[in-house]
Every structure is written in C-alpha cells, then in structure tokens.
Motif scaffolding. Sequence first.
Motif, PDB file in Angstrom:
ATOM      1  N   ARG A 481       0.812  -1.217   0.000  1.00  0.00           N
ATOM      2  CA  ARG A 481       0.000   0.000   0.000  1.00  0.00           C
ATOM      3  C   ARG A 481       0.848   1.270   0.000  1.00  0.00           C
ATOM      4  O   ARG A 481       0.420   2.298  -0.514  1.00  0.00           O
ATOM      5  CB  ARG A 481      -0.945  -0.019   1.201  1.00  0.00           C
ATOM      6  N   GLN A 493      -4.334   0.503  -8.812  1.00  0.00           N
ATOM      7  CA  GLN A 493      -4.694   0.225  -7.428  1.00  0.00           C
ATOM      8  C   GLN A 493      -5.357  -1.150  -7.298  1.00  0.00           C
ATOM      9  O   GLN A 493      -5.092  -1.888  -6.359  1.00  0.00           O
ATOM     10  CB  GLN A 493      -5.624   1.310  -6.908  1.00  0.00           C
ATOM     11  N   TYR A 497      -4.126  -4.298  -4.952  1.00  0.00           N
ATOM     12  CA  TYR A 497      -4.963  -4.997  -3.988  1.00  0.00           C
ATOM     13  C   TYR A 497      -5.078  -6.485  -4.323  1.00  0.00           C
ATOM     14  O   TYR A 497      -5.153  -7.334  -3.428  1.00  0.00           O
ATOM     15  CB  TYR A 497      -6.350  -4.355  -3.933  1.00  0.00           C
TER      16      TYR A 497
END
Length: 639
Positions: A481, A493, A497
Amino acid sequence: MRLILHFLLLVTLFLSAAYSEDSVSADAVEAVEPAKENPYIAISDIPEQANSTLLKLQEIGELLTEKEDVIEMNISLPSYIESLQAMLDDPVYKHLDTQDLKTIDELNQKWDIYLKQLEEWQAVLKARLELYDEYHVTLKKLTELWSETHINADKKQAPEAIQNHIASVLIKIETLNNKTKANYDMLLTNSQLIADKILKINVKKNQLLSARSELLSNIFVVDAAPITAMIRTTPLNFFEYIHDGRDYVKSFYQNVTIYFTNHIHELYELFIYIFLISAMMGHIYFLNRKDALFTQGEQDTDHRFAFIKRPFSTIAVLTVFAATFVFSDRSLEFKYLQVFILIIPLVRLLRNIVDRHFMPYIYIFFILYVVEFFELGITAYGLMERLSALALIASMFTIVCLAQREKKNIINGQLSSLFRYSTKFLFLLCILLGIAFIANAYGTVALSERITSVAITTLAAILMFYVLANILSGLITIFIRRRIVNAHHLIQQEQAYKLERNVIGLITLGMFAWWGLMMVNIFGAKETLLEWTASILAYSWKFGDLTFSVQSIFNFFIILIITWLIARLVRIVLDLEVFMRFKLPRGVPTAIATMSNHTIYFVGIIAALSTLGVTMQEFALIGGALGVGIGFGIRNIVA
C-alpha cells in the motif's frame, strides 16, 4: 626417367633431413635430461636457490600455523570427550526397556548435538591433515635436494660461506619438519579419537532407535497401577516431586548452554537477523508515530496492523521464528526455550488481535504449558506425578471445551481465517484429552503422556502460527500500500490490492503447510510419511519411448503453478513500478507486458515438459512442424 630420378632424390633428401632432426632432438633431450635429473643444485646457483627455499619454508610455516578454531578445538576437546564419555557410560542404556518415550527422545537429542559438533571438528581436522600431507611431500623433496647439494659442495670443496648457507637451509628444513610432525601427530590422534567417539555415538543412537520403536509398539501396554490403587497404597511425596523438577530445570539450563556453545557461529548469524528485524520495525514504528505510515484512517483499526504498537514483542516473535531456520538441528531443550521466549510477546500481541473474552483461556493455557514442561523431567510414575498429570489434563480439557463453546462468537468477531480453520481441531482435542485422562487413570501412562504432549504442542503451534501469519500479512500489506500511494489509475490500485490478497493467501497457505509438517513430526509419523511419499513418487510407467513417473507429473504441475504465479507477479510489478515511472507511447506498455508474460510462459512450459522426459529434440521437431505450417499459411495469405 629423369623425373623419377629427381623424385627419388628429393625423397632421399627429405628422409635424411628428418632423420638428422630426430637425431639432433634426441641428442638435445639426452643432453638436457641429465641436467633435470641432477640430485643437487649447482654451486653457482646455491645463493639464489637458498633464498628462494627460505622464502618457501617461511610460506609453508605460515600456512601450517594452527588457526584459532583448531587451537580452540585442541584445548576444549579433552573436557568435551570427558563429558561425552560420562554420557556413554551412563547406566541408563542398560535399562532402556524401562525408560519412557520422552527420556529416549531427550537422550537422542543430546547425542545429535554431540554428533554435529564432532563431525564439524572431524571435517576441520581432515582438511588440516590433507594440507599437512601435501607439504610433507614438499619438505621431503627439499630435504633430499639440499642434502645432496651439501654432499656435492663438500666434494667440490665449495667455499665455507656456501657450505654454511646450505647448512642453515637444512637446519630450517629440519626445524619445520619437526614442528609439522608434532602438529600432524596431535591432529591425527585427535582425528582418531573423534572418529572412535562418533562410532560409539552412532551405536548409542541405534540402541535408542530400537528402544523407541519397541516403546511405540507397546504404547498401549499398561505400565503403571490404576490411580485408585495407588491412592490407597502410595503416600504423597510433594518435596521429592519439587526436587525432581528442580533438577530437570538445572539440566535444561546446562543442555541449552552446551547447545549454544557448540553453535556459536549460528548465534552470531542470529544477531545479524535481530539487527535487521529491529531496524525494520523501528522504521515502521516511527513512521506510524509521525502518522506517515498510512494514507487511510481506517487502517489504524485493522487488526493486521496491531503488531506496530508492540515493536519489541514483534521483534521477539520474528527473531524466534528466524532461529528456526538458522539452527537447523534444534534440540528438544532449544524448542522449549523458543516457546518460553515467545510466551510474553504472544500474549501481548494476542491481546490486540483476538476477542478479549478469549484471553483468559490463553493465559491459563500458557501457565499449563509451563507446568507440562516442569513435568517433562519427572520420569517416575509416582502418585504425585500421576495426580499432577491428571490435573493438567483436566485443566486442558476444561479450557478447550469452553473455548469450543464460545468459538462461534469469537470467530464472528475478530479471528482471521487461519485461526478459524485451525480451531476446528478443538473438538478433536477434547476427545483426545478425554482419552488421555482415562488412560492415565487406568494405568496406560505412556499413552496418556503422549496424547497430552501432542494436544498442548498443537495448541501452542496454532497460537504461534496465527500471530506470525498476522505479522507477515501486515508487513506485506504495508509494503504494497505504500508503493501505490502515487498510483493515479484505478486499474493500478486494483492490481495492487489483487497482489495483496494473493500474497496473504500464500502466507496463510504456507502457515498451514508448516503447521501440518510440525504436527506430522510431533505424532512421530515423519519417517513413515517420507517412506510412503517416496514409494508413491517413485511409481512409473512407459508410454512409447517416454517414461513417466508420479514425481515427474507432480513436478510438471508445480512448475506450471510457479510459472503462473511469476507471470502474474511480473505483470503487477510492471504496472506498479515500471509503467508508472516512465511515459511510454500508447500500446507499448501492453505490448511489453504481453511479451514478458508469453516469454515466462514459454520458458515455464519448456521446463515443465522437460521434467516429463521431453528432450530438446522433440521441441525441435515441434518447432519445425510449426514453422512449416506457418510458412504454408503465410504463403496462402500472400497468394
């Protein structure tokens, strides 16, 4: 006719020239060879050769000077052998049939420590003896050369200075010869002594292995009187019970000290890991104190990041697990020491991870773990020992059953999937502890102790691996992160994840696998499982010219899975680390990612097929066939 005569003349001249060259070469060899075989040095060359020989002797002397580890070994070997001989003469080996399983395992662990140290010393001595043998030949040749040189110089009445120079060289050679001979004899004596002790240790280990196998086969035998009969006939002896436990604690401390003394290099390596782990946790802790670690406020309440507030406990946990890899041959005492070091850090970390209603059971469990360790050294089956073992089993049974009853409420709260799946064993542990209680009361004490030890070790492993998985997952999440803070695209992003979920899943799977291997080892089924696995993997059959085996097929699928994981990781890293930093024309990032993935898959498939026995010749045939087919296809397109 004239041409024939000219040809014969040329042939004759050629043969005569060749013969003359051979004669000259042979004469030259005969002239040079005696010079090479001269057993002495010419008088005119003595000053130069003497200086060269003295430098060579100095170099040999420096190389043969014993190093610190050899000197330390020579100093500590007598006392080490003395303590080893005391263990070899221990009368317990005359009555192994009366010993319990934990005593046999403890003795075997001690022999492993001694055996490893002796094998390391033997390797050092072997290398030194080989070096001595090599230079012994050199010194022998130098002695013969300079002795003949001295005789020749005396015959030819060389100057006194030359003869004195030769004598000084011979004295230097003789002095070094005597020194190396003394060192060589000492090293050879120590090597023989160590080899003899290694042989005796292996004999003792074989005795222990036979006794262990016999004991495991008789684990269901009644080896003590029923507890009701002992209560009526045997008095309680509380002070003897405490005395035996205290003696075991002293023995435990001595064995741990000996273990660390014999593994000092691994201990230094562990200090390096402690420094690196401390630096990493210090950096994370101070970033968190400055509110510079996270970019989203809700992350502060995530239980995966609870370890950040307990840096010293986290350092202790990571260090203890690092020691598992640094010390490859851990003794039984060392394993217990690892758990004792972890007790306080685990409790502090678990308080921030699990539901608070679950913590009293964890406190009680660790207290019972210390009590179980205390009883480990009490091998007698007296009334006090039997009653304390029954109390321990009853306490364990109670807290496991209560935890099983409240498990649903706790799992719906804060426990992760790793702990949720591992707690499914609680019901099985309740049954096992009930069997252990009945077995102890009936008189099958060995079976009861085995079940109790397995149950307690299983629960301890669940707690330790749960905390470790939590820490590793949090560290990976923080790293990923922080790398996507500057990611402006939603796709980037999402890729990050996805990588985070995959890595955490792999960590969880790895923890389960590690825990499973530990359980197999605890149940004593490691050797049986290895033999069973080897027999299955060795099964093979032929298909045409190729021979397939279960192991090759297993390797095939493992390589394909690893290839798929590497391809996904490379794709994500390219998206997050490379394409974010460089402005590339439209379509170029997609082309680079596609080509890299295809290259990885191509190499992985070739490696996977090679495990099945498909050679490069088959790849060449397939490539040729594809090339021909593509060529015909292109020709049709062009037409």
